[in-house]
Each structure stands twice: as C-alpha cells, then as structure tokens.
Design a protein around this motif. Sequence first.
Motif, mmCIF file in Angstrom:
data_model
loop_
_atom_site.group_PDB
_atom_site.id
_atom_site.type_symbol
_atom_site.label_atom_id
_atom_site.label_comp_id
_atom_site.label_asym_id
_atom_site.label_seq_id
_atom_site.Cartn_x
_atom_site.Cartn_y
_atom_site.Cartn_z
ATOM 1 N N GLU A 188 4.979 13.617 0.629
ATOM 2 C CA GLU A 188 4.355 14.899 0.261
ATOM 3 C C GLU A 188 4.533 15.916 1.392
ATOM 4 O O GLU A 188 4.833 17.078 1.159
ATOM 5 C CB GLU A 188 2.885 14.679 -0.050
ATOM 6 C CG GLU A 188 2.640 13.959 -1.379
ATOM 7 C CD GLU A 188 1.144 13.692 -1.629
ATOM 8 O OE1 GLU A 188 0.367 13.855 -0.659
ATOM 9 O OE2 GLU A 188 0.821 13.322 -2.758
ATOM 10 N N GLU A 191 0.868 -1.194 0.000
ATOM 11 C CA GLU A 191 0.000 0.000 0.000
ATOM 12 C C GLU A 191 0.898 1.235 0.000
ATOM 13 O O GLU A 191 1.491 1.611 1.004
ATOM 14 C CB GLU A 191 -0.891 -0.015 1.231
ATOM 15 C CG GLU A 191 -1.901 1.121 1.284
ATOM 16 C CD GLU A 191 -2.880 1.104 0.154
ATOM 17 O OE1 GLU A 191 -3.196 2.208 -0.348
ATOM 18 O OE2 GLU A 191 -3.311 0.008 -0.308
ATOM 19 N N PRO A 192 1.035 1.984 -1.111
ATOM 20 C CA PRO A 192 1.969 3.137 -1.201
ATOM 21 C C PRO A 192 1.404 4.440 -0.655
ATOM 22 O O PRO A 192 2.148 5.395 -0.463
ATOM 23 C CB PRO A 192 2.217 3.246 -2.707
ATOM 24 C CG PRO A 192 0.959 2.737 -3.337
ATOM 25 C CD PRO A 192 0.415 1.664 -2.437
ATOM 26 N N LYS A 193 0.158 4.532 -0.395
ATOM 27 C CA LYS A 193 -0.433 5.823 -0.028
ATOM 28 C C LYS A 193 0.172 6.423 1.248
ATOM 29 O O LYS A 193 0.460 7.625 1.292
ATOM 30 C CB LYS A 193 -1.931 5.661 0.119
ATOM 31 C CG LYS A 193 -2.637 5.476 -1.226
ATOM 32 C CD LYS A 193 -4.166 5.410 -1.034
ATOM 33 C CE LYS A 193 -4.871 5.262 -2.387
ATOM 34 N NZ LYS A 193 -6.339 5.207 -2.247
ATOM 35 N N PRO A 194 0.346 5.618 2.279
ATOM 36 C CA PRO A 194 0.943 6.252 3.479
ATOM 37 C C PRO A 194 2.338 6.847 3.198
ATOM 38 O O PRO A 194 2.672 7.932 3.691
ATOM 39 C CB PRO A 194 1.025 5.095 4.470
ATOM 40 C CG PRO A 194 -0.015 4.128 4.027
ATOM 41 C CD PRO A 194 -0.063 4.193 2.544
ATOM 42 N N VAL A 218 3.383 7.869 0.302
ATOM 43 C CA VAL A 218 3.221 9.039 -0.587
ATOM 44 C C VAL A 218 2.860 10.262 0.231
ATOM 45 O O VAL A 218 3.401 11.359 0.031
ATOM 46 C CB VAL A 218 2.152 8.756 -1.666
ATOM 47 C CG1 VAL A 218 1.817 10.030 -2.447
ATOM 48 C CG2 VAL A 218 2.636 7.669 -2.618
ATOM 49 N N ARG A 219 1.900 10.081 1.189
ATOM 50 C CA ARG A 219 1.515 11.219 2.011
ATOM 51 C C ARG A 219 2.704 11.706 2.856
ATOM 52 O O ARG A 219 2.902 12.885 3.058
ATOM 53 C CB ARG A 219 0.324 10.825 2.888
ATOM 54 C CG ARG A 219 -0.995 10.711 2.096
ATOM 55 C CD ARG A 219 -2.166 10.645 3.062
ATOM 56 N NE ARG A 219 -2.139 9.386 3.806
ATOM 57 C CZ ARG A 219 -2.738 8.267 3.415
ATOM 58 N NH1 ARG A 219 -3.365 8.219 2.263
ATOM 59 N NH2 ARG A 219 -2.704 7.181 4.174
ATOM 60 N N THR A 220 3.472 10.722 3.332
ATOM 61 C CA THR A 220 4.658 11.120 4.132
ATOM 62 C C THR A 220 5.652 11.909 3.279
ATOM 63 O O THR A 220 6.171 12.962 3.704
ATOM 64 C CB THR A 220 5.350 9.861 4.695
ATOM 65 O OG1 THR A 220 4.427 9.151 5.519
ATOM 66 C CG2 THR A 220 6.578 10.235 5.516
#
Length: 267
Positions: free
Chosen positions: A13, A4-7, A9-11
């Motif tokens: 960002e 799951e890359p979203k966490p 990515v948010r980090t």
Amino acid sequence: MMFEPKPFVRTFERALEKLTAAQGELGANIAQLERSTKAYSEDHRKKMARLKQTFSTVGSSFERLETQISEVGSNTIRIGEQLDTVAKEKDRAEAIKELVEFYAELNEGNTARLDELLEGGSEGMIKVAHTLRRLNTIVVDNQYSAPTDSAAKRQIEIYSENFEKNMLESFEAAYRDNDVHNMSVAARTLDAFNGGVSVVKAYINQHPFFVSSMINQSQDSIAEASYQSMEGVSDIAHAPPPPDRWLAQLYADTREMMFKDWAVVSK
C-alpha cells in the motif's frame, strides 16, 4: 505457523501510494513540458516566419539595388558615348579651325607655321603632309572660288610641289645611303601627303633591273640573240632550244632585286 499478510499488504500500500504520487508528479511534469514545447515551437515558427520575411525583404532590396546599378551603368555608358561624341566634335572643330587659319595664312603668303612644323621632326612633317592634303582638297572642291582666294591656291600648289620634291629628294638620298630610318620617315610622310604614289615611283626608279645588264649591248645584237633562241621551236622532233639569255637574265635580276628589297623593307 500461519502466514500473516498484513505487513506485506501495508508495504504494498505504501509503495502503491508512492508510485501513485510519482505518477501524478510525472504527469504534471509531462504536461508542463508539453506546454513549454508547444510555446517554444510557436515561438520558433514565428521567428522563422520573421526570418523568411527578412530574407525576402533583403532579396527585394538587392534586386532593386541591382536594377539601380544597371541603370547607373547604362546612364554612364550613354554619358561616356556623349562625351566621346563631344570630344570628337571638339577635335574636329579644332582641326577645321586650324585648317582655316593655315588657309588664311597661305592666302597672305605666310608659311611660317608650316615651316616651323617641318623642323619638328617626323611627326611635324606628317602633320604638314596631312594639312597640305586637306588644303589641296579644299582647292579642288572650290575651283570656282572668289578671286581673293587665288593667292592661297597658288601658294598651296607651290608649297605642296616643293614639299613633295624635298621629300622625294630626302627619300632618294636615304636610299643611296642605305638609311632605312630616313627612308621610312620620307615614305610615311609622302603616304600621308598623296597616298604614297610618288614615293613608290621613286623607289622603283632607283632599280636598274635588266637595263644595266643590257646597257653595253646594241639593240640589234639583243634582237638577233632573241631570234636565234627561237630557232627550232616549231620542230617537235628535236629538243627545245635553250631559253632566251636576256629573258633568263631578266628573271635572275628581278629575283635578286626582290630579295634585296625584301631585306630592306623588313628592317
């Protein structure tokens, strides 16, 4: 299990946003520092220019001051030379005035001032000698003066003659007593009076030299001894004759007297 890359990515960002904000803040700080540095550099340049101008002004002031001091020194030297000339002229005028007064007094037969100077010790005697020498020069330069000056001329000649005679007697008495101090005083006085000619003659006349060694011998015996000493001179085959006894005695007496005189005058 799936990734799951979203966490992540948010980090990234959020980290990127923080870095972007930090970059902007750093750029603002750099721009502010550049403006401050430029302002400080400009101010420093102006201060250095003002300081350079101040040093230039101070240097020019010192040069002007040095020139003024040099001018003051030159003026002081000129003033000193002028004052020295004035002082010499004043001394000369006073000496001429005093000489005229002496001449007038002698013309009236008054020798009190000269007599008073003679009683003032060696300095007074030397001053009298100088005065008489100058007065005699005036008399010589004015041989065809008016009859009213004939009394002064006679008085100067008489006083000068007596003065020289007394000084010579004083010198001879000091010589006989081996008094070097009084001999020196009389000699310096006569040197101021006539260049020392008379005292030199008097000094030489005190020396018997070879006369004392010959005083008991007749002229014939001296001549005969001298002729005998010349016998055989032309005969080159024989040894030369012994020297003339009287000539040898003269040399010996002269040498002895020279050493004695040197001991006297060196004291």
